[in-house]
Design a protein around this motif. Structure first.
Motif, PDB file in Angstrom:
ATOM      1  N   ALA A   1       0.845  -1.213   0.000  1.00  0.00           N
ATOM      2  CA  ALA A   1       0.000   0.000   0.000  1.00  0.00           C
ATOM      3  C   ALA A   1       0.873   1.254   0.000  1.00  0.00           C
ATOM      4  CB  ALA A   1      -0.911  -0.017   1.222  1.00  0.00           C
ATOM      5  N   ARG A   2       2.018   1.193   0.688  1.00  0.00           N
ATOM      6  CA  ARG A   2       2.923   2.343   0.696  1.00  0.00           C
ATOM      7  C   ARG A   2       3.472   2.602  -0.702  1.00  0.00           C
ATOM      8  NH1 ARG A   2       4.564  -0.196   5.564  1.00  0.00           N
ATOM      9  NH2 ARG A   2       3.915   0.995   7.416  1.00  0.00           N
ATOM     10  N   LYS A   3       3.779   1.526  -1.430  1.00  0.00           N
ATOM     11  CA  LYS A   3       4.284   1.700  -2.799  1.00  0.00           C
ATOM     12  C   LYS A   3       3.226   2.343  -3.696  1.00  0.00           C
ATOM     13  CE  LYS A   3       7.653  -2.078  -2.917  1.00  0.00           C
ATOM     14  NZ  LYS A   3       8.034  -3.376  -3.594  1.00  0.00           N
ATOM     15  N   GLN A   4       1.980   1.990  -3.396  1.00  0.00           N
ATOM     16  CA  GLN A   4       0.869   2.556  -4.183  1.00  0.00           C
ATOM     17  C   GLN A   4       0.455   3.944  -3.667  1.00  0.00           C
ATOM     18  OE1 GLN A   4      -2.197  -0.425  -3.790  1.00  0.00           O
ATOM     19  NE2 GLN A   4      -1.067  -1.956  -4.997  1.00  0.00           N
ATOM     20  N   LYS A   5       1.086   4.365  -2.595  1.00  0.00           N
ATOM     21  CA  LYS A   5       0.788   5.656  -1.961  1.00  0.00           C
ATOM     22  C   LYS A   5      -0.672   5.745  -1.536  1.00  0.00           C
ATOM     23  CE  LYS A   5       4.469   8.114  -4.351  1.00  0.00           C
ATOM     24  NZ  LYS A   5       4.847   9.266  -5.203  1.00  0.00           N
ATOM     25  N   ASN A   6      -1.198   4.591  -1.091  1.00  0.00           N
ATOM     26  CA  ASN A   6      -2.581   4.513  -0.611  1.00  0.00           C
ATOM     27  C   ASN A   6      -2.566   4.694   0.892  1.00  0.00           C
ATOM     28  OD1 ASN A   6      -5.189   3.823   0.119  1.00  0.00           O
ATOM     29  ND2 ASN A   6      -5.350   2.176  -1.409  1.00  0.00           N
ATOM     30  N   THR A   7      -2.575   5.924   1.325  1.00  0.00           N
ATOM     31  CA  THR A   7      -2.436   6.249   2.742  1.00  0.00           C
ATOM     32  C   THR A   7      -3.546   5.659   3.586  1.00  0.00           C
ATOM     33  OG1 THR A   7      -1.402   8.341   2.123  1.00  0.00           O
ATOM     34  CG2 THR A   7      -2.167   8.140   4.382  1.00  0.00           C
ATOM     35  N   LYS A   8      -4.742   5.690   3.063  1.00  0.00           N
ATOM     36  CA  LYS A   8      -5.889   5.166   3.814  1.00  0.00           C
ATOM     37  C   LYS A   8      -5.695   3.679   4.113  1.00  0.00           C
ATOM     38  CE  LYS A   8     -10.860   4.363   3.377  1.00  0.00           C
ATOM     39  NZ  LYS A   8     -12.063   4.534   2.513  1.00  0.00           N
ATOM     40  N   LYS A   9      -5.310   2.919   3.088  1.00  0.00           N
ATOM     41  CA  LYS A   9      -5.128   1.487   3.265  1.00  0.00           C
ATOM     42  C   LYS A   9      -3.975   1.185   4.225  1.00  0.00           C
ATOM     43  CE  LYS A   9      -4.899  -2.772   0.572  1.00  0.00           C
ATOM     44  NZ  LYS A   9      -4.833  -3.367  -0.795  1.00  0.00           N
ATOM     45  N   VAL A  10      -2.909   1.993   4.118  1.00  0.00           N
ATOM     46  CA  VAL A  10      -1.762   1.809   5.005  1.00  0.00           C
ATOM     47  C   VAL A  10      -2.171   1.980   6.457  1.00  0.00           C
ATOM     48  CG1 VAL A  10       0.446   2.787   5.725  1.00  0.00           C
ATOM     49  CG2 VAL A  10      -0.028   2.462   3.307  1.00  0.00           C
ATOM     50  N   GLU A  11      -2.980   3.005   6.718  1.00  0.00           N
ATOM     51  CA  GLU A  11      -3.377   3.292   8.095  1.00  0.00           C
ATOM     52  C   GLU A  11      -4.311   2.214   8.652  1.00  0.00           C
ATOM     53  OE1 GLU A  11      -4.974   7.215   8.043  1.00  0.00           O
ATOM     54  OE2 GLU A  11      -2.996   8.168   7.965  1.00  0.00           O
ATOM     55  N   VAL A  12      -5.239   1.714   7.796  1.00  0.00           N
ATOM     56  CA  VAL A  12      -6.161   0.669   8.241  1.00  0.00           C
ATOM     57  C   VAL A  12      -5.378  -0.617   8.587  1.00  0.00           C
ATOM     58  CG1 VAL A  12      -8.026  -0.878   7.516  1.00  0.00           C
ATOM     59  CG2 VAL A  12      -8.157   1.555   6.983  1.00  0.00           C
ATOM     60  N   ILE A  13      -4.440  -0.953   7.696  1.00  0.00           N
ATOM     61  CA  ILE A  13      -3.618  -2.163   7.929  1.00  0.00           C
ATOM     62  C   ILE A  13      -2.747  -1.987   9.172  1.00  0.00           C
ATOM     63  CG2 ILE A  13      -1.751  -3.585   7.008  1.00  0.00           C
ATOM     64  CD1 ILE A  13      -2.878  -3.003   4.201  1.00  0.00           C
ATOM     65  N   SER A  14      -2.183  -0.788   9.338  1.00  0.00           N
ATOM     66  CA  SER A  14      -1.334  -0.503  10.495  1.00  0.00           C
ATOM     67  C   SER A  14      -2.110  -0.645  11.798  1.00  0.00           C
ATOM     68  CB  SER A  14      -0.744   0.898  10.382  1.00  0.00           C
ATOM     69  OG  SER A  14       0.141   0.971   9.276  1.00  0.00           O
ATOM     70  N   LEU A  15      -3.417  -0.183  11.771  1.00  0.00           N
ATOM     71  CA  LEU A  15      -4.252  -0.326  12.967  1.00  0.00           C
ATOM     72  C   LEU A  15      -4.392  -1.802  13.362  1.00  0.00           C
ATOM     73  CD1 LEU A  15      -7.095   2.275  12.288  1.00  0.00           C
ATOM     74  CD2 LEU A  15      -5.522   2.266  14.220  1.00  0.00           C
ATOM     75  N   LYS A  16      -4.694  -2.652  12.354  1.00  0.00           N
ATOM     76  CA  LYS A  16      -4.839  -4.089  12.617  1.00  0.00           C
ATOM     77  C   LYS A  16      -3.527  -4.696  13.129  1.00  0.00           C
ATOM     78  CE  LYS A  16      -8.395  -4.929   9.100  1.00  0.00           C
ATOM     79  NZ  LYS A  16      -8.717  -5.666   7.852  1.00  0.00           N
ATOM     80  N   ARG A  17      -2.439  -4.315  12.466  1.00  0.00           N
ATOM     81  CA  ARG A  17      -1.115  -4.886  12.804  1.00  0.00           C
ATOM     82  C   ARG A  17      -0.656  -4.447  14.188  1.00  0.00           C
ATOM     83  NH1 ARG A  17       4.500  -4.790  11.349  1.00  0.00           N
ATOM     84  NH2 ARG A  17       5.146  -6.858  10.593  1.00  0.00           N
ATOM     85  N   ASN A  18      -0.848  -3.161  14.484  1.00  0.00           N
ATOM     86  CA  ASN A  18      -0.416  -2.640  15.786  1.00  0.00           C
ATOM     87  C   ASN A  18      -1.219  -3.248  16.931  1.00  0.00           C
ATOM     88  OD1 ASN A  18       1.548  -1.039  14.645  1.00  0.00           O
ATOM     89  ND2 ASN A  18       0.206   0.752  14.448  1.00  0.00           N
ATOM     90  N   LYS A  19      -2.493  -3.603  16.621  1.00  0.00           N
ATOM     91  CA  LYS A  19      -3.325  -4.234  17.641  1.00  0.00           C
ATOM     92  C   LYS A  19      -2.773  -5.618  17.988  1.00  0.00           C
ATOM     93  CE  LYS A  19      -8.053  -5.671  18.618  1.00  0.00           C
ATOM     94  NZ  LYS A  19      -9.425  -5.848  18.082  1.00  0.00           N
TER      95      LYS A  19
END
Length: 279
Positions: A142-160
């Motif tokens: 998602a970072r390569k695609q510069k999809n900030t929204k997707k990065v943040e959603v995935i980060s929330l799941k991962r950080n949890k």
């Protein structure tokens, strides 16, 4: 416990009987050694240097009887000693096999349980690590695609999941550390027992070397015995006496060597006991 005590009592009685028998035969042999020794000196003086052959021949015949009895006595002693040594060696070898088997089994169940614990724990958390790793790959894409929204959603799941993943890794690390430490302690225990057994090989080498010496004595004895019988057939009492003396001397040497070997086998018994106490 009663069975063990009973077997130990029987074993102690057998050892005591063996020691008594060895002492009895040794005393019997020594008691006749002086008179036979004097006879040997006399026979040695008979070896021809002049023309007193007839007198020497008669004296040699008389002397042969004493030496002959000494040979028979020594052969009986040697046979008994050999049997006793073989019995003790068989016992030692059997106990060595048992000790070596027990060395291999030291902490075997404990190490197997710890290893299983590591494997089961890794399997237990495998799905968690797989999911956590997959989320990481998705976040990178998602970072390569510069999809900030997707990065943040995935980060929330991962950080949890991060705390749970960290705890799982810590648990696995602890279980692996416990297995590693147990292996070190087991290796140290095995080393201690093996070090206690190490002198056995040195003693066995001494026994092997002494057996080679005995083989040499036996060859000389056989050759002398053959010459003795040939001299008897010729009616040559003086030569017969000389060869019979050689037979007796070689038997005495074999007897001395066998006593060394028996004592070494007793040393091996003591070494094994020391090793057993460290198991």
């Amino acid at each position: 416990m009663n069975s063990t005590h009973s077997s130990n009592t029987v074993a102690n009685q057998e050892r005591t009987t063996t020691i008594v028998k060895r002492k009895r035969f040794s005393t019997h042999w020594r008691s006749g050694l002086l008179s036979i020794g004097l006879t040997l000196i006399l026979l040695t003086s008979l070896l021809p240097t002049g023309h007193a052959y007839a007198d020497n021949w008669t004296t040699a015949v008389n002397g042969i009887e004493a030496v002959y009895d000494g040979v028979a006595s020594l052969e009986s002693v040697i046979q008994l000693e050999n049997q006793q040594t073989q019995t003790l060696r068989k016992q030692n070898n059997s106990r060595l096999q048992i000790v070596n088997a027990r060395i291999k089994d030291i902490d075997k169940a404990k190490l197997a349980a710890l290893k299983t614990a590591v494997t089961q724990t890794e399997q237990k958390y495998a799905p968690l690590f797989s999911e956590y790793g997959e989320l990481g790959k998705q976040a990178a894409a998602a970072r390569k695609q510069k999809n900030t929204k997707k990065v943040e959603v995935i980060s929330l799941k991962r950080n949890k999941m991060k705390a749970e993943v960290t705890a799982a890794r810590t648990e696995i690390k602890q279980k692996k550390a416990a297995l590693t430490q147990a292996r070190k302690e087991t290796a140290a225990r095995k080393k201690t027992v093996k070090e206690a057994l190490a002198p056995v090989q040195t003693v066995k080498k001494q026994i092997t070397a002494e057996n080679k010496i005995i083989s040499t004595y036996k060859k000389s004895r056989s050759a002398a015995r053959k010459s003795y019988h040939a001299a008897v057939k010729r009616g040559d009492a003086i030569s017969a006496a000389a060869y019979l003396t050689v037979v007796y001397n070689k038997l005495g040497a074999i007897h001395a060597s066998q006593q060394k070997i028996y004592n070494w086998e007793q040393q091996i018994t003591t070494i094994i006991k020391t090793a057993e106490s460290r198991l």
